[in-house]
Design a protein around this motif. Structure first.
Motif, PDB file in Angstrom:
ATOM      1  N   ALA A 180      22.045 -48.031 -10.163  1.00 35.49           N
ATOM      2  CA  ALA A 180      21.602 -47.221 -11.108  1.00 35.49           C
ATOM      3  C   ALA A 180      22.407 -46.037 -11.771  1.00 35.49           C
ATOM      4  O   ALA A 180      22.517 -45.696 -12.790  1.00 35.49           O
ATOM      5  N   TRP A 181      23.198 -45.552 -10.638  1.00 37.21           N
ATOM      6  CA  TRP A 181      24.257 -44.350 -11.305  1.00 37.21           C
ATOM      7  C   TRP A 181      25.236 -45.063 -12.016  1.00 37.21           C
ATOM      8  O   TRP A 181      25.794 -44.584 -12.982  1.00 37.21           O
ATOM      9  N   TYR A 215      23.996 -45.763 -15.398  1.00 41.55           N
ATOM     10  CA  TYR A 215      24.000 -44.468 -16.387  1.00 41.55           C
ATOM     11  C   TYR A 215      25.390 -43.966 -16.951  1.00 41.55           C
ATOM     12  O   TYR A 215      25.419 -43.904 -18.034  1.00 41.55           O
ATOM     13  N   TRP A 226      25.902 -38.830 -26.545  1.00 40.20           N
ATOM     14  CA  TRP A 226      25.464 -38.241 -25.476  1.00 40.20           C
ATOM     15  C   TRP A 226      25.877 -37.100 -24.514  1.00 40.20           C
ATOM     16  O   TRP A 226      25.741 -36.276 -23.744  1.00 40.20           O
ATOM     17  N   ALA A 258      18.576 -41.157 -11.422  1.00 38.26           N
ATOM     18  CA  ALA A 258      19.676 -42.147 -12.099  1.00 38.26           C
ATOM     19  C   ALA A 258      18.743 -43.069 -12.924  1.00 38.26           C
ATOM     20  O   ALA A 258      18.888 -43.232 -14.293  1.00 38.26           O
ATOM     21  N   LEU A 309      17.432 -41.227 -15.652  1.00 39.87           N
ATOM     22  CA  LEU A 309      18.332 -40.896 -16.723  1.00 39.87           C
ATOM     23  C   LEU A 309      18.793 -41.927 -17.450  1.00 39.87           C
ATOM     24  O   LEU A 309      19.005 -41.895 -18.896  1.00 39.87           O
ATOM     25  N   VAL A 310      18.888 -43.276 -17.009  1.00 39.92           N
ATOM     26  CA  VAL A 310      18.986 -44.484 -17.856  1.00 39.92           C
ATOM     27  C   VAL A 310      17.897 -44.770 -18.650  1.00 39.92           C
ATOM     28  O   VAL A 310      18.293 -45.175 -19.875  1.00 39.92           O
ATOM     29  N   LYS A 332      18.390 -42.170 -21.391  1.00 39.26           N
ATOM     30  CA  LYS A 332      19.415 -42.791 -22.366  1.00 39.26           C
ATOM     31  C   LYS A 332      19.290 -43.670 -23.132  1.00 39.26           C
ATOM     32  O   LYS A 332      19.685 -43.944 -24.412  1.00 39.26           O
TER      33      LYS A 332
END
Length: 88
Positions: free
Chosen positions: A16-17, A20, A28, A63, A66-67, A70
């Protein structure tokens, strides 16, 4: 020699990180995705070092959030405005 099995949850957090950090999104900021700058490359190294050396990566749900942010808000951001080239 025994192989060491780490929990799949920590792998999911690391992935996941990684998503991201690598997901390209213009505008961004410092973590805009590929190609990675110095900050993004350092964070990616720390994520996978934490996964391999320590065995867990913290804040996996953050994460994922945040994905999602984004992906949802990224297209709404403007890349740059009023870019011009001046020749003398």
């Amino acid at each position: 020699m025994k192989s060491i099995r780490l929990p799949a949850a920590s792998t999911g957090s690391a992935v996941a990180w990684t998503l991201y950090l690598l997901l390209p999104m213009p505008g961004w900021g410092i973590l805009s995705g590929r190609p990675l700058g110095a900050a993004g490359a350092t964070l990616l190294l720390l994520v996978w070092w934490s996964r391999l050396a320590v065995g867990r990566v913290p804040f996996g749900r953050l994460a994922l959030a945040l994905v999602a942010l984004k992906l949802a808000a990224g297209p709404l951001l403007l890349d740059r405005g009023l870019v011009a080239l001046y020749y003398a």
